[in-house]
Design a protein around this motif. Sequence first.
Motif, PDB file in Angstrom:
ATOM      1  N   ILE A 169       0.818  -1.217   0.000  1.00 15.04           N
ATOM      2  CA  ILE A 169       0.000   0.000   0.000  1.00 15.04           C
ATOM      3  C   ILE A 169       0.853   1.270   0.000  1.00 15.04           C
ATOM      4  N   GLU A 170       2.028   1.188  -0.612  1.00 15.70           N
ATOM      5  CA  GLU A 170       2.825   2.363  -0.969  1.00 15.70           C
ATOM      6  C   GLU A 170       3.082   3.307   0.205  1.00 15.70           C
ATOM      7  N   GLY A 171       3.506   2.760   1.328  1.00 13.08           N
ATOM      8  CA  GLY A 171       3.850   3.583   2.480  1.00 13.08           C
ATOM      9  C   GLY A 171       2.756   3.648   3.523  1.00 13.08           C
ATOM     10  N   GLY A 172       1.531   3.258   3.169  1.00 16.34           N
ATOM     11  CA  GLY A 172       0.432   3.255   4.123  1.00 16.34           C
ATOM     12  C   GLY A 172       0.613   2.230   5.230  1.00 16.34           C
ATOM     13  N   GLU A 173       1.600   1.344   5.050  1.00 19.47           N
ATOM     14  CA  GLU A 173       1.847   0.312   6.068  1.00 19.47           C
ATOM     15  C   GLU A 173       2.490   0.874   7.327  1.00 19.47           C
ATOM     16  N   ALA A 174       2.942   2.135   7.288  1.00 20.14           N
ATOM     17  CA  ALA A 174       3.669   2.715   8.424  1.00 20.14           C
ATOM     18  C   ALA A 174       2.871   2.644   9.717  1.00 20.14           C
ATOM     19  N   GLN A 175       1.563   2.956   9.665  1.00 17.05           N
ATOM     20  CA  GLN A 175       0.725   2.924  10.857  1.00 17.05           C
ATOM     21  C   GLN A 175      -0.304   1.794  10.825  1.00 17.05           C
ATOM     22  N   LEU A 176      -0.173   0.896   9.861  1.00 12.18           N
ATOM     23  CA  LEU A 176      -1.204  -0.124   9.671  1.00 12.18           C
ATOM     24  C   LEU A 176      -1.363  -1.032  10.888  1.00 12.18           C
ATOM     25  N   PHE A 177      -0.277  -1.324  11.566  1.00  9.40           N
ATOM     26  CA  PHE A 177      -0.332  -2.319  12.638  1.00  9.40           C
ATOM     27  C   PHE A 177      -0.509  -1.697  14.017  1.00  9.40           C
ATOM     28  N   ASP A 178      -0.664  -0.393  14.077  1.00 12.06           N
ATOM     29  CA  ASP A 178      -0.898   0.282  15.352  1.00 12.06           C
ATOM     30  C   ASP A 178      -2.306  -0.048  15.844  1.00 12.06           C
ATOM     31  N   GLY A 179      -2.388  -0.882  16.851  1.00  9.76           N
ATOM     32  CA  GLY A 179      -3.674  -1.259  17.412  1.00  9.76           C
ATOM     33  C   GLY A 179      -4.405  -2.344  16.648  1.00  9.76           C
ATOM     34  N   LEU A 180      -3.819  -2.860  15.560  1.00  9.84           N
ATOM     35  CA  LEU A 180      -4.488  -3.889  14.756  1.00  9.84           C
ATOM     36  C   LEU A 180      -4.425  -5.248  15.452  1.00  9.84           C
ATOM     37  N   ASP A 181      -5.570  -5.922  15.522  1.00 12.71           N
ATOM     38  CA  ASP A 181      -5.637  -7.261  16.098  1.00 12.71           C
ATOM     39  C   ASP A 181      -5.202  -8.267  15.026  1.00 12.71           C
ATOM     40  N   VAL A 182      -4.035  -8.877  15.228  1.00 12.94           N
ATOM     41  CA  VAL A 182      -3.489  -9.830  14.252  1.00 12.94           C
ATOM     42  C   VAL A 182      -3.511 -11.261  14.778  1.00 12.94           C
ATOM     43  N   ALA A 183      -4.328 -11.508  15.808  1.00 12.15           N
ATOM     44  CA  ALA A 183      -4.325 -12.816  16.477  1.00 12.15           C
ATOM     45  C   ALA A 183      -4.692 -13.961  15.534  1.00 12.15           C
ATOM     46  N   SER A 184      -5.527 -13.692  14.525  1.00 14.82           N
ATOM     47  CA  SER A 184      -5.974 -14.775  13.635  1.00 14.82           C
ATOM     48  C   SER A 184      -4.971 -15.092  12.543  1.00 14.82           C
ATOM     49  N   LEU A 185      -3.968 -14.237  12.368  1.00 10.82           N
ATOM     50  CA  LEU A 185      -3.054 -14.368  11.234  1.00 10.82           C
ATOM     51  C   LEU A 185      -1.861 -15.249  11.562  1.00 10.82           C
ATOM     52  N   ARG A 186      -1.423 -16.015  10.565  1.00  9.92           N
ATOM     53  CA  ARG A 186      -0.195 -16.801  10.719  1.00  9.92           C
ATOM     54  C   ARG A 186       0.906 -16.302   9.790  1.00  9.92           C
ATOM     55  N   HIS A 187       0.517 -15.567   8.729  1.00 10.89           N
ATOM     56  CA  HIS A 187       1.506 -14.985   7.819  1.00 10.89           C
ATOM     57  C   HIS A 187       1.107 -13.553   7.489  1.00 10.89           C
ATOM     58  N   ILE A 188       2.105 -12.664   7.451  1.00  7.40           N
ATOM     59  CA  ILE A 188       1.923 -11.299   6.980  1.00  7.40           C
ATOM     60  C   ILE A 188       3.014 -11.035   5.950  1.00  7.40           C
ATOM     61  N   TYR A 189       2.603 -10.838   4.696  1.00  9.16           N
ATOM     62  CA  TYR A 189       3.527 -10.668   3.571  1.00  9.16           C
ATOM     63  C   TYR A 189       3.454  -9.211   3.162  1.00  9.16           C
ATOM     64  N   LEU A 190       4.540  -8.482   3.356  1.00 10.07           N
ATOM     65  CA  LEU A 190       4.485  -7.030   3.359  1.00 10.07           C
ATOM     66  C   LEU A 190       5.600  -6.426   2.518  1.00 10.07           C
ATOM     67  N   GLU A 191       5.229  -5.507   1.611  1.00 12.38           N
ATOM     68  CA  GLU A 191       6.256  -4.737   0.919  1.00 12.38           C
ATOM     69  C   GLU A 191       6.523  -3.459   1.704  1.00 12.38           C
ATOM     70  N   MET A 192       7.783  -3.259   2.079  1.00  8.64           N
ATOM     71  CA  MET A 192       8.188  -2.079   2.833  1.00  8.64           C
ATOM     72  C   MET A 192       8.590  -0.961   1.873  1.00  8.64           C
TER      73      MET A 192
END
Length: 223
Positions: A161-184
């Motif tokens: 998401i072209e830089g939008g990932e900077a704050q994406l995980f602030d407060g995000l509930d990731v308990a259900s996820l086993r993989h996060i594939y991310l372009e920095m």
Amino acid sequence: MFDYKGLKFPDDPRLMGERMQQLISSGRYEREEQTGLPRFIKPDARVVELGGGIGLISGLTCKLGVSHMTTVEANPMLAAYIERLHGANDFTNTQVINAVALPHAQAQAAGASMPFYVTRPFWSSSLVEPKRKKYRITQVPVVSLEEILTRAEANTLICDIEGGEAQLFDGLDVASLRHIYLEMHTKKMGAEAVRHIFSHLHTAGFTYDETVSNGPVVLFSRL
């Protein structure tokens, strides 16, 4: 109709011109993501993708035989094209959402919609105002990412998401996820934001997976 690795791309001169076809057919477009996907995607994967682009990654992910694929794309023209691509390839286990997906608290604070900066070429479009490119602004609906993950019963998140990932995980509930594939997108968000993402996901029980990660494209796997 353009074909790449058995994936059919519907004709659209606005998006699938000769230059784009050459970029895809050469394997250079989203090269790192293409290489990494088969190394961790399993048939039971239920995937949510943020930033669908031209539909290449969601299409190749579907061809790996995933259980379900949800793509969230902010650019209205691209979202419509991805739906056409999924239909042309007879993918029935997919959903395309034209929206910006944010952590629930951020989505509530943002309101019903927010500006999205559309550029040419389309892959530079972003929630972040471009500094060196011409753009037009479109208002895009805002949705809760947690609600999307819950409805999709997702266990995998793919994000470009072209830089939008900077704050994406602030407060995000990731308990259900086993993989996060991310372009920095370090040039857009800065090195401190990269450190913050790594720190946050490590605290949430994920680790950097060096067997798949390649340059700016990083896989975080749950320990």
